[in-house]
Design a protein around this motif. Structure first.
Motif, PDB file in Angstrom:
ATOM      1  N   PHE A   1      65.971 -68.695 -17.851  1.00 25.78           N
ATOM      2  CA  PHE A   1      65.866 -69.227 -16.498  1.00 25.78           C
ATOM      3  C   PHE A   1      64.791 -70.287 -16.437  1.00 25.78           C
ATOM      4  O   PHE A   1      63.671 -70.099 -16.922  1.00 25.78           O
ATOM      5  N   SER A   2      65.135 -71.403 -15.826  1.00 30.01           N
ATOM      6  CA  SER A   2      64.180 -72.466 -15.568  1.00 30.01           C
ATOM      7  C   SER A   2      64.617 -73.191 -14.304  1.00 30.01           C
ATOM      8  O   SER A   2      65.784 -73.560 -14.154  1.00 30.01           O
ATOM      9  N   GLY A   3      63.703 -73.349 -13.366  1.00 33.97           N
ATOM     10  CA  GLY A   3      64.050 -74.010 -12.123  1.00 33.97           C
ATOM     11  C   GLY A   3      62.824 -74.206 -11.257  1.00 33.97           C
ATOM     12  O   GLY A   3      61.688 -73.973 -11.675  1.00 33.97           O
ATOM     13  N   PHE A   4      63.062 -74.636 -10.013  1.00 30.77           N
ATOM     14  CA  PHE A   4      61.983 -74.877  -9.072  1.00 30.77           C
ATOM     15  C   PHE A   4      61.839 -73.696  -8.121  1.00 30.77           C
ATOM     16  O   PHE A   4      62.817 -73.034  -7.778  1.00 30.77           O
ATOM     17  N   LEU A   5      60.614 -73.473  -7.696  1.00 24.54           N
ATOM     18  CA  LEU A   5      60.299 -72.421  -6.735  1.00 24.54           C
ATOM     19  C   LEU A   5      59.540 -73.046  -5.572  1.00 24.54           C
ATOM     20  O   LEU A   5      58.542 -73.741  -5.780  1.00 24.54           O
ATOM     21  N   ILE A   6      60.018 -72.820  -4.353  1.00 24.36           N
ATOM     22  CA  ILE A   6      59.368 -73.341  -3.151  1.00 24.36           C
ATOM     23  C   ILE A   6      58.885 -72.158  -2.313  1.00 24.36           C
ATOM     24  O   ILE A   6      59.680 -71.293  -1.926  1.00 24.36           O
TER      25      ILE A   6
ATOM     26  N   VAL B   1      59.161 -73.315 -12.630  1.00 27.79           N
ATOM     27  CA  VAL B   1      59.022 -71.979 -13.201  1.00 27.79           C
ATOM     28  C   VAL B   1      59.963 -71.827 -14.388  1.00 27.79           C
ATOM     29  O   VAL B   1      61.146 -72.176 -14.302  1.00 27.79           O
ATOM     30  N   SER B   2      59.440 -71.285 -15.494  1.00 28.42           N
ATOM     31  CA  SER B   2      60.253 -70.997 -16.680  1.00 28.42           C
ATOM     32  C   SER B   2      59.934 -69.588 -17.151  1.00 28.42           C
ATOM     33  O   SER B   2      58.763 -69.221 -17.291  1.00 28.42           O
ATOM     34  N   SER B   3      60.976 -68.793 -17.374  1.00 26.03           N
ATOM     35  CA  SER B   3      60.788 -67.420 -17.826  1.00 26.03           C
ATOM     36  C   SER B   3      60.870 -67.347 -19.341  1.00 26.03           C
ATOM     37  O   SER B   3      61.683 -68.038 -19.972  1.00 26.03           O
TER      38      SER B   3
ATOM     39  N   PRO C   1      70.043 -81.653  -9.120  1.00 28.26           N
ATOM     40  CA  PRO C   1      70.707 -80.986 -10.256  1.00 28.26           C
ATOM     41  C   PRO C   1      70.065 -79.663 -10.671  1.00 28.26           C
ATOM     42  O   PRO C   1      70.664 -78.906 -11.427  1.00 28.26           O
ATOM     43  N   ASP C   2      68.855 -79.379 -10.224  1.00 26.08           N
ATOM     44  CA  ASP C   2      68.129 -78.212 -10.709  1.00 26.08           C
ATOM     45  C   ASP C   2      68.310 -76.998  -9.797  1.00 26.08           C
ATOM     46  O   ASP C   2      68.448 -77.127  -8.585  1.00 26.08           O
ATOM     47  N   ILE C   3      68.274 -75.828 -10.402  1.00 30.60           N
ATOM     48  CA  ILE C   3      68.306 -74.572  -9.663  1.00 30.60           C
ATOM     49  C   ILE C   3      66.993 -74.423  -8.901  1.00 30.60           C
ATOM     50  O   ILE C   3      65.918 -74.656  -9.442  1.00 30.60           O
ATOM     51  N   THR C   4      67.074 -74.016  -7.630  1.00 27.85           N
ATOM     52  CA  THR C   4      65.886 -73.899  -6.795  1.00 27.85           C
ATOM     53  C   THR C   4      65.921 -72.600  -6.003  1.00 27.85           C
ATOM     54  O   THR C   4      66.957 -72.248  -5.437  1.00 27.85           O
ATOM     55  N   ILE C   5      64.796 -71.886  -5.985  1.00 25.44           N
ATOM     56  CA  ILE C   5      64.631 -70.704  -5.150  1.00 25.44           C
ATOM     57  C   ILE C   5      63.657 -71.056  -4.029  1.00 25.44           C
ATOM     58  O   ILE C   5      62.555 -71.535  -4.292  1.00 25.44           O
TER      59      ILE C   5
END
Length: 254
Positions: A100-105, A93-95, A132-136
């Motif tokens: 903000f850019s990261g993974f969404l589960i 996901v990228s806004s 290393p990546d931000i994840t929600i």
């Protein structure tokens, strides 16, 4: 940027269609994760009217249960499908409005303990790969983390709940405290038979503290399901989530 997670408990009932559309219109999320659609992807897209307003990825049902989906506003958010399974799906996901850019589960917690063990192990392996990546991680987890997550009925910690706690701790997942209520599910009974639990959550994984963002989670009171939707709002650091309006009486005399 606003995320929404909602266990809709089926999309096929005609009397619930308008309620859900009104809910989306009221909350105005940029990214929505839904669980337990109980329908195929084409049917869900038609019922929710996502082709006109949203882009979407769906995980088809197996039998008459489960079903996952992610919907987003393509004008504000860019989403790329990474992988999908029966009980969870992952997207990049990228806004376009905040940095903000990261993974969404998106997660649907299964009923059987064996499936839950397998689900937590799969997500753990995935988090190790994208460390290393931000994840929600958001959705319906179908488990509590402590006795305070349940009111009414029998409160006890079984083996799978302890394993769920281990999954959260070993992956350094951080849960944002929610406003608007402590519970996200109710059995809709009255009096002493009423049971409420916290089964729907948002987790932030690992390197989140390095992101120049602030966040706020809220349990929303709109629902036609036994589950309440939960929202997560992201803002740039330094920009208040609620801008107060202040006035002094003396100003009105000038």
């Amino acid at each position: 940027m606003k995320f929404l997670t909602w266990n809709v408990r089926g999309c096929n009932a005609p009397d619930k269609h308008l309620m859900r559309k009104r809910g989306f219109d009221q909350v105005k999320p940029e990214v929505t994760c839904i669980q337990e659609t109980k329908l195929g992807s084409e049917e869900v897209a038609r019922i929710l009217g996502v082709r006109q307003r949203w882009s979407s990825f769906f995980v088809d049902v197996e039998g008459a249960s489960v079903g996952l989906g992610i919907l987003w506003n393509p004008q504000l958010v860019k989403v790329e499908a990474v992988s999908s399974f029966r009980y969870w799906q992952m997207e990049k996901v990228s806004s376009q409005t905040i940095n903000f850019s990261g993974f969404l589960i998106n997660v649907y917690g299964p009923i059987k303990s064996a499936d839950k063990y397998h689900l937590w192990d799969e997500i753990t392996k995935t988090l190790e790969e994208i460390k290393p990546d931000i994840t929600i991680i958001m959705g319906y987890f179908n488990d509590t983390l402590s006795h305070s997550d349940k009111r009414g009925g029998v409160r006890r910690m079984c083996r799978i709940q302890i394993y769920f706690q281990t999954f959260v701790d070993s992956n350094a997942l951080f849960e944002v405290a929610a406003k608007g209520g402590n519970f996200t599910w109710t059995n809709r009974c009255l009096g002493f038979s009423n049971i409420v639990e916290k089964l729907d959550r948002f987790f932030l994984a690992r390197e989140w503290n390095l992101a120049p963002l602030i966040f706020e989670v809220e349990v929303l009171a709109i629902s036609d399901s036994s589950h309440f939707p939960v929202s997560l709002v992201l803002q740039k650091d330094g920009v208040p989530l609620r801008c107060p309006f202040k006035v002094e009486k003396m100003w009105l005399r000038e």
